[in-house]
Design a protein around this motif. Structure first.
Motif, PDB file in Angstrom:
ATOM      1  N   MET A  20     -22.619  18.886  -3.984  1.00  0.00           N
ATOM      2  CA  MET A  20     -23.725  18.591  -2.624  1.00  0.00           C
ATOM      3  C   MET A  20     -23.427  19.772  -2.142  1.00  0.00           C
ATOM      4  SD  MET A  20     -25.022  15.881  -1.323  1.00  0.00           S
ATOM      5  CE  MET A  20     -23.370  15.237  -2.345  1.00  0.00           C
ATOM      6  N   ILE A  21     -22.537  20.989  -1.665  1.00  0.00           N
ATOM      7  CA  ILE A  21     -22.681  22.248  -1.202  1.00  0.00           C
ATOM      8  C   ILE A  21     -24.319  22.983  -1.417  1.00  0.00           C
ATOM      9  CG2 ILE A  21     -22.259  24.049  -0.590  1.00  0.00           C
ATOM     10  CD1 ILE A  21     -19.143  22.728  -0.223  1.00  0.00           C
ATOM     11  N   GLY A  22     -23.856  22.493  -3.170  1.00  0.00           N
ATOM     12  CA  GLY A  22     -25.642  23.572  -4.020  1.00  0.00           C
ATOM     13  C   GLY A  22     -26.642  22.596  -3.279  1.00  0.00           C
ATOM     14  N   LEU A  23     -27.144  21.503  -3.102  1.00  0.00           N
ATOM     15  CA  LEU A  23     -27.697  20.431  -3.341  1.00  0.00           C
ATOM     16  C   LEU A  23     -28.046  20.782  -1.680  1.00  0.00           C
ATOM     17  CD1 LEU A  23     -30.489  18.025  -3.693  1.00  0.00           C
ATOM     18  CD2 LEU A  23     -28.126  16.767  -3.011  1.00  0.00           C
ATOM     19  N   VAL A  24     -27.349  20.796  -0.660  1.00  0.00           N
ATOM     20  CA  VAL A  24     -27.374  21.175   0.310  1.00  0.00           C
ATOM     21  C   VAL A  24     -28.215  22.307   1.109  1.00  0.00           C
ATOM     22  CG1 VAL A  24     -26.312  21.070   3.558  1.00  0.00           C
ATOM     23  CG2 VAL A  24     -25.762  19.090   1.768  1.00  0.00           C
ATOM     24  N   MET A  25     -27.792  23.317   1.255  1.00  0.00           N
ATOM     25  CA  MET A  25     -28.044  24.545   0.776  1.00  0.00           C
ATOM     26  C   MET A  25     -29.927  24.672   0.191  1.00  0.00           C
ATOM     27  SD  MET A  25     -25.204  26.130   2.877  1.00  0.00           S
ATOM     28  CE  MET A  25     -26.157  27.702   2.560  1.00  0.00           C
ATOM     29  N   ILE A  36       0.870  -1.110  -0.520  1.00  0.00           N
ATOM     30  CA  ILE A  36       0.249   0.103   0.129  1.00  0.00           C
ATOM     31  C   ILE A  36       1.230   1.512  -0.008  1.00  0.00           C
ATOM     32  CG2 ILE A  36      -1.698   1.268   1.181  1.00  0.00           C
ATOM     33  CD1 ILE A  36      -2.749  -1.583   2.477  1.00  0.00           C
ATOM     34  N   GLN A  37       0.422   1.854  -0.646  1.00  0.00           N
ATOM     35  CA  GLN A  37       1.803   3.094  -0.806  1.00  0.00           C
ATOM     36  C   GLN A  37       0.326   4.299   0.156  1.00  0.00           C
ATOM     37  OE1 GLN A  37       1.526   5.395  -4.709  1.00  0.00           O
ATOM     38  NE2 GLN A  37       2.925   3.319  -5.567  1.00  0.00           N
ATOM     39  N   GLN A  38       2.011   4.665   1.401  1.00  0.00           N
ATOM     40  CA  GLN A  38       1.312   5.820   1.643  1.00  0.00           C
ATOM     41  C   GLN A  38       1.134   6.626   1.234  1.00  0.00           C
ATOM     42  OE1 GLN A  38       4.568   5.573   4.779  1.00  0.00           O
ATOM     43  NE2 GLN A  38       2.860   6.938   6.866  1.00  0.00           N
ATOM     44  N   GLN A  39      -0.048   7.791   1.008  1.00  0.00           N
ATOM     45  CA  GLN A  39      -0.048   8.847   1.513  1.00  0.00           C
ATOM     46  C   GLN A  39      -0.040  10.613   2.307  1.00  0.00           C
ATOM     47  OE1 GLN A  39      -3.866   8.783  -0.923  1.00  0.00           O
ATOM     48  NE2 GLN A  39      -2.706   7.627  -2.713  1.00  0.00           N
ATOM     49  N   ASP A  40       0.650  11.393   1.661  1.00  0.00           N
ATOM     50  CA  ASP A  40       0.925  12.097   3.234  1.00  0.00           C
ATOM     51  C   ASP A  40      -0.953  12.538   2.596  1.00  0.00           C
ATOM     52  OD1 ASP A  40       1.105  15.814   1.155  1.00  0.00           O
ATOM     53  OD2 ASP A  40       0.208  13.763   0.923  1.00  0.00           O
ATOM     54  N   ILE A  41      -1.390  13.870   3.719  1.00  0.00           N
ATOM     55  CA  ILE A  41      -2.841  13.844   4.815  1.00  0.00           C
ATOM     56  C   ILE A  41      -2.717  15.535   3.350  1.00  0.00           C
ATOM     57  CG2 ILE A  41      -1.488  15.846   5.779  1.00  0.00           C
ATOM     58  CD1 ILE A  41      -4.536  13.710   6.658  1.00  0.00           C
ATOM     59  N   ASP A  42      -2.503  15.931   2.665  1.00  0.00           N
ATOM     60  CA  ASP A  42      -2.608  16.710   1.646  1.00  0.00           C
ATOM     61  C   ASP A  42      -3.620  15.507   0.860  1.00  0.00           C
ATOM     62  OD1 ASP A  42      -2.019  19.629   2.868  1.00  0.00           O
ATOM     63  OD2 ASP A  42      -0.486  19.162   2.570  1.00  0.00           O
ATOM     64  N   THR A  43      -2.637  15.637   0.262  1.00  0.00           N
ATOM     65  CA  THR A  43      -3.431  14.220  -0.681  1.00  0.00           C
ATOM     66  C   THR A  43      -4.688  13.512  -0.393  1.00  0.00           C
ATOM     67  OG1 THR A  43      -0.566  13.947  -1.505  1.00  0.00           O
ATOM     68  CG2 THR A  43      -2.613  12.369  -2.533  1.00  0.00           C
ATOM     69  N   VAL A  44      -4.720  12.717   1.261  1.00  0.00           N
ATOM     70  CA  VAL A  44      -6.103  12.577   1.418  1.00  0.00           C
ATOM     71  C   VAL A  44      -6.885  13.429   1.197  1.00  0.00           C
ATOM     72  CG1 VAL A  44      -6.911  11.379   3.047  1.00  0.00           C
ATOM     73  CG2 VAL A  44      -5.165  10.759   2.584  1.00  0.00           C
ATOM     74  N   PHE A  45      -6.955  14.109   1.866  1.00  0.00           N
ATOM     75  CA  PHE A  45      -7.739  15.848   2.127  1.00  0.00           C
ATOM     76  C   PHE A  45      -8.312  16.393   0.771  1.00  0.00           C
ATOM     77  CE2 PHE A  45      -9.347  19.665   2.041  1.00  0.00           C
ATOM     78  CZ  PHE A  45     -10.840  19.466   2.931  1.00  0.00           C
ATOM     79  N   ALA A  46      -7.616  16.402  -0.079  1.00  0.00           N
ATOM     80  CA  ALA A  46      -8.028  16.546  -1.867  1.00  0.00           C
ATOM     81  C   ALA A  46      -8.880  16.109  -2.358  1.00  0.00           C
ATOM     82  CB  ALA A  46      -6.245  16.660  -2.265  1.00  0.00           C
ATOM     83  N   GLU A  47      -7.905  14.087  -1.940  1.00  0.00           N
ATOM     84  CA  GLU A  47      -8.797  12.879  -2.681  1.00  0.00           C
ATOM     85  C   GLU A  47     -10.156  13.265  -1.988  1.00  0.00           C
ATOM     86  OE1 GLU A  47      -6.156   9.910  -3.410  1.00  0.00           O
ATOM     87  OE2 GLU A  47      -4.925  11.369  -4.665  1.00  0.00           O
ATOM     88  N   TYR A  48     -10.233  12.978  -1.047  1.00  0.00           N
ATOM     89  CA  TYR A  48     -11.068  11.953  -0.426  1.00  0.00           C
ATOM     90  C   TYR A  48     -12.335  13.114   0.899  1.00  0.00           C
ATOM     91  CZ  TYR A  48      -8.557   8.121  -1.831  1.00  0.00           C
ATOM     92  OH  TYR A  48      -8.081   6.559  -2.705  1.00  0.00           O
ATOM     93  N   LEU A  49     -11.840  13.925   0.990  1.00  0.00           N
ATOM     94  CA  LEU A  49     -12.938  14.831   2.213  1.00  0.00           C
ATOM     95  C   LEU A  49     -12.487  16.199   1.728  1.00  0.00           C
ATOM     96  CD1 LEU A  49     -10.431  13.591   5.155  1.00  0.00           C
ATOM     97  CD2 LEU A  49     -12.424  13.171   4.629  1.00  0.00           C
ATOM     98  N   SER A  50     -12.336  16.585   0.184  1.00  0.00           N
ATOM     99  CA  SER A  50     -12.658  18.309  -0.095  1.00  0.00           C
ATOM    100  C   SER A  50     -14.071  18.409  -0.530  1.00  0.00           C
ATOM    101  CB  SER A  50     -11.843  18.244  -1.079  1.00  0.00           C
ATOM    102  OG  SER A  50     -12.064  17.540  -2.099  1.00  0.00           O
ATOM    103  N   PRO A  51     -14.842  19.430   0.118  1.00  0.00           N
ATOM    104  CA  PRO A  51     -16.058  19.667  -0.499  1.00  0.00           C
ATOM    105  C   PRO A  51     -16.136  19.540  -1.752  1.00  0.00           C
ATOM    106  CG  PRO A  51     -14.864  21.373   0.521  1.00  0.00           C
ATOM    107  CD  PRO A  51     -14.111  20.381   0.314  1.00  0.00           C
TER     108      PRO A  51
END
Length: 84
Positions: free
Chosen positions: A55-60, A36-51
């Motif tokens: 979806m923001i438009g739908l919720v609003m 498994i390739q280890q990823q840094d937190i910036d990459t993980v956030f950009a790929e999986y956790l960024s808004p």
């Protein structure tokens, strides 16, 4: 990028402590090793956790609709109380 080895047992995984060390055994199966390739937190956030803008438009939009319905219903209740 660093790689991490992940061991998986296809059977029953058992563990015990021998001389203060944890020993694991895989019975009725085999060990498989995944790289498994280890990823840094910036990459993980950009790929999986960024808004997601859609979806923001739908919720609003949904929140605005429910807010308008709530205001309308409360106004309707006020009018009905005055009529009766």
């Amino acid at each position: 990028m660093q790689t991490i080895q992940n061991y998986q047992c296809s059977g029953t995984l058992t563990s015990e402590t021998v001389n203060g060390n944890a020993v694991m055994a895989c019975t009725d199966g085999t060990w498989t090793v995944q790289q498994i390739q280890q990823q840094d937190i910036d990459t993980v956030f950009a790929e999986y956790l960024s808004p997601d803008p859609a979806m923001i438009g739908l919720v609003m939009g949904s929140a605005l609709v429910f807010w308008a319905i709530g205001i309308s219903l409360s106004r309707l209740v006020q009018v009905m109380r005055k009529v009766t």
